[in-house]
Write a protein that holds these residues in place. Structure first.
Motif, PDB file in Angstrom:
ATOM      1  N   LEU A  50     -81.283 -16.782  36.993  1.00  0.00           N
ATOM      2  CA  LEU A  50     -80.585 -15.469  37.292  1.00  0.00           C
ATOM      3  C   LEU A  50     -81.728 -14.464  37.683  1.00  0.00           C
ATOM      4  O   LEU A  50     -81.711 -13.770  38.594  1.00  0.00           O
ATOM      5  N   ARG A  51     -82.714 -14.294  36.821  1.00  0.00           N
ATOM      6  CA  ARG A  51     -83.925 -13.349  37.226  1.00  0.00           C
ATOM      7  C   ARG A  51     -84.719 -13.917  38.406  1.00  0.00           C
ATOM      8  O   ARG A  51     -84.979 -13.039  39.245  1.00  0.00           O
ATOM      9  N   VAL A  52     -84.880 -15.165  38.532  1.00  0.00           N
ATOM     10  CA  VAL A  52     -85.456 -15.538  39.892  1.00  0.00           C
ATOM     11  C   VAL A  52     -84.687 -15.256  41.199  1.00  0.00           C
ATOM     12  O   VAL A  52     -85.211 -14.616  42.103  1.00  0.00           O
ATOM     13  N   LEU A  53     -83.502 -15.408  40.888  1.00  0.00           N
ATOM     14  CA  LEU A  53     -82.469 -15.304  41.967  1.00  0.00           C
ATOM     15  C   LEU A  53     -82.564 -13.748  42.295  1.00  0.00           C
ATOM     16  O   LEU A  53     -82.576 -13.220  43.680  1.00  0.00           O
ATOM     17  N   ALA A  54     -82.520 -12.889  41.207  1.00  0.00           N
ATOM     18  CA  ALA A  54     -82.569 -11.383  41.476  1.00  0.00           C
ATOM     19  C   ALA A  54     -83.779 -11.010  42.053  1.00  0.00           C
ATOM     20  O   ALA A  54     -83.808 -10.173  43.032  1.00  0.00           O
ATOM     21  N   ASP A  55     -84.896 -11.569  41.496  1.00  0.00           N
ATOM     22  CA  ASP A  55     -86.205 -11.240  42.080  1.00  0.00           C
ATOM     23  C   ASP A  55     -86.435 -11.510  43.590  1.00  0.00           C
ATOM     24  O   ASP A  55     -87.029 -10.731  44.274  1.00  0.00           O
ATOM     25  N   ARG A  56     -85.566 -12.656  44.018  1.00  0.00           N
ATOM     26  CA  ARG A  56     -85.646 -12.859  45.607  1.00  0.00           C
ATOM     27  C   ARG A  56     -84.448 -12.330  46.327  1.00  0.00           C
ATOM     28  O   ARG A  56     -84.419 -12.542  47.445  1.00  0.00           O
ATOM     29  N   GLY A  57     -83.800 -11.462  45.494  1.00  0.00           N
ATOM     30  CA  GLY A  57     -82.502 -10.723  46.374  1.00  0.00           C
ATOM     31  C   GLY A  57     -81.452 -11.715  46.654  1.00  0.00           C
ATOM     32  O   GLY A  57     -80.840 -11.222  47.883  1.00  0.00           O
ATOM     33  N   LEU A  58     -81.405 -12.567  46.128  1.00  0.00           N
ATOM     34  CA  LEU A  58     -80.430 -13.574  46.345  1.00  0.00           C
ATOM     35  C   LEU A  58     -79.008 -13.468  45.423  1.00  0.00           C
ATOM     36  O   LEU A  58     -79.337 -12.953  44.317  1.00  0.00           O
ATOM     37  N   ALA A  78     -81.294 -20.711  46.973  1.00  0.00           N
ATOM     38  CA  ALA A  78     -81.247 -20.365  45.470  1.00  0.00           C
ATOM     39  C   ALA A  78     -82.159 -21.390  44.910  1.00  0.00           C
ATOM     40  O   ALA A  78     -83.205 -21.366  43.999  1.00  0.00           O
ATOM     41  N   VAL A  79     -81.724 -22.887  45.422  1.00  0.00           N
ATOM     42  CA  VAL A  79     -82.590 -24.040  44.783  1.00  0.00           C
ATOM     43  C   VAL A  79     -84.145 -23.812  45.127  1.00  0.00           C
ATOM     44  O   VAL A  79     -85.004 -23.906  44.406  1.00  0.00           O
ATOM     45  N   ALA A  80     -84.215 -23.380  46.467  1.00  0.00           N
ATOM     46  CA  ALA A  80     -85.664 -23.259  46.869  1.00  0.00           C
ATOM     47  C   ALA A  80     -86.326 -22.230  46.269  1.00  0.00           C
ATOM     48  O   ALA A  80     -87.513 -22.439  45.950  1.00  0.00           O
ATOM     49  N   ALA A  81     -85.764 -21.158  45.691  1.00  0.00           N
ATOM     50  CA  ALA A  81     -86.310 -20.140  45.104  1.00  0.00           C
ATOM     51  C   ALA A  81     -86.731 -20.490  43.797  1.00  0.00           C
ATOM     52  O   ALA A  81     -87.921 -20.368  43.355  1.00  0.00           O
ATOM     53  N   VAL A  82     -85.970 -21.155  43.268  1.00  0.00           N
ATOM     54  CA  VAL A  82     -86.111 -21.744  41.732  1.00  0.00           C
ATOM     55  C   VAL A  82     -87.622 -22.987  41.918  1.00  0.00           C
ATOM     56  O   VAL A  82     -88.256 -22.798  41.068  1.00  0.00           O
ATOM     57  N   ARG A  83     -87.522 -23.654  42.920  1.00  0.00           N
ATOM     58  CA  ARG A  83     -88.509 -24.646  43.080  1.00  0.00           C
ATOM     59  C   ARG A  83     -89.711 -23.908  43.370  1.00  0.00           C
ATOM     60  O   ARG A  83     -90.778 -24.382  42.930  1.00  0.00           O
ATOM     61  N   LEU A  97     -90.459 -28.688  39.167  1.00  0.00           N
ATOM     62  CA  LEU A  97     -89.095 -28.993  38.961  1.00  0.00           C
ATOM     63  C   LEU A  97     -88.767 -29.940  40.157  1.00  0.00           C
ATOM     64  O   LEU A  97     -89.165 -29.724  41.496  1.00  0.00           O
ATOM     65  N   SER A  98     -88.137 -31.045  39.810  1.00  0.00           N
ATOM     66  CA  SER A  98     -87.792 -32.121  40.910  1.00  0.00           C
ATOM     67  C   SER A  98     -86.366 -31.224  41.684  1.00  0.00           C
ATOM     68  O   SER A  98     -85.897 -30.313  41.172  1.00  0.00           O
ATOM     69  N   LEU A  99     -86.091 -31.548  42.838  1.00  0.00           N
ATOM     70  CA  LEU A  99     -84.997 -31.126  43.677  1.00  0.00           C
ATOM     71  C   LEU A  99     -83.735 -31.186  42.680  1.00  0.00           C
ATOM     72  O   LEU A  99     -83.019 -30.232  42.604  1.00  0.00           O
ATOM     73  N   MET A 139     -80.007 -26.737  37.663  1.00  0.00           N
ATOM     74  CA  MET A 139     -80.093 -25.402  37.135  1.00  0.00           C
ATOM     75  C   MET A 139     -79.578 -24.214  37.510  1.00  0.00           C
ATOM     76  O   MET A 139     -78.705 -23.464  37.076  1.00  0.00           O
ATOM     77  N   VAL A 140     -79.488 -24.146  38.894  1.00  0.00           N
ATOM     78  CA  VAL A 140     -78.655 -23.142  39.780  1.00  0.00           C
ATOM     79  C   VAL A 140     -77.317 -23.422  39.813  1.00  0.00           C
ATOM     80  O   VAL A 140     -76.563 -22.453  39.468  1.00  0.00           O
ATOM     81  N   GLN A 141     -76.818 -24.677  39.761  1.00  0.00           N
ATOM     82  CA  GLN A 141     -75.465 -24.974  39.472  1.00  0.00           C
ATOM     83  C   GLN A 141     -74.970 -24.515  38.096  1.00  0.00           C
ATOM     84  O   GLN A 141     -73.787 -23.586  38.031  1.00  0.00           O
ATOM     85  N   GLU A 142     -75.799 -24.633  37.016  1.00  0.00           N
ATOM     86  CA  GLU A 142     -75.355 -24.161  35.718  1.00  0.00           C
ATOM     87  C   GLU A 142     -75.372 -22.720  35.825  1.00  0.00           C
ATOM     88  O   GLU A 142     -74.453 -21.880  35.157  1.00  0.00           O
TER      89      GLU A 142
END
Length: 95
Positions: free
Chosen positions: A47-55, A64-69, A75-77, A83-86
């Motif tokens: 959630l921090r990664v997504l917030a930092d990216r404005g998602l 969101a998956v791309a931002a995490v990767r 991390l594998s795809l 992780m994003v799903q969870e």
């Protein structure tokens, strides 16, 4: 964390009345953090990664998956998608 908690408890033992509330709050925060599960910590990180990216943290997306990767390239795809799903509470989105 045990050492940090012990140090704060030692400080609390000799604290003057003005310091006690802050040290008691610190103990509470330490206890709350120690109670977090691995799943809680992963969700917080995603959630921090997504917030930092404005998602939107409530929405599963390819972005969101791309931002995490991008943030954790090892991390594998599949793992990033799970992780994003969870974190976004989106059942079956990574399927």
């Amino acid at each position: 964390m045990d050492a940090v908690r012990a140090a704060v408890l030692r400080a609390l033992e000799s604290a003057d009345p003005q310091e006690r509330p802050g040290l008691e709050r610190a103990i509470s925060v330490i206890d709350d953090e120690c109670a977090l599960t691995d799943s809680d910590l992963r969700k917080r990180w995603v959630l921090r990664v997504l917030a930092d990216r404005g998602l939107d943290p409530g929405e599963y997306s390819v972005g969101a998956v791309a931002a995490v990767r991008e943030t954790a390239p090892a991390l594998s795809l599949v793992t990033a998608a799970q992780m994003v799903q969870e974190a976004t509470n989106t059942p079956g989105a990574a399927s």
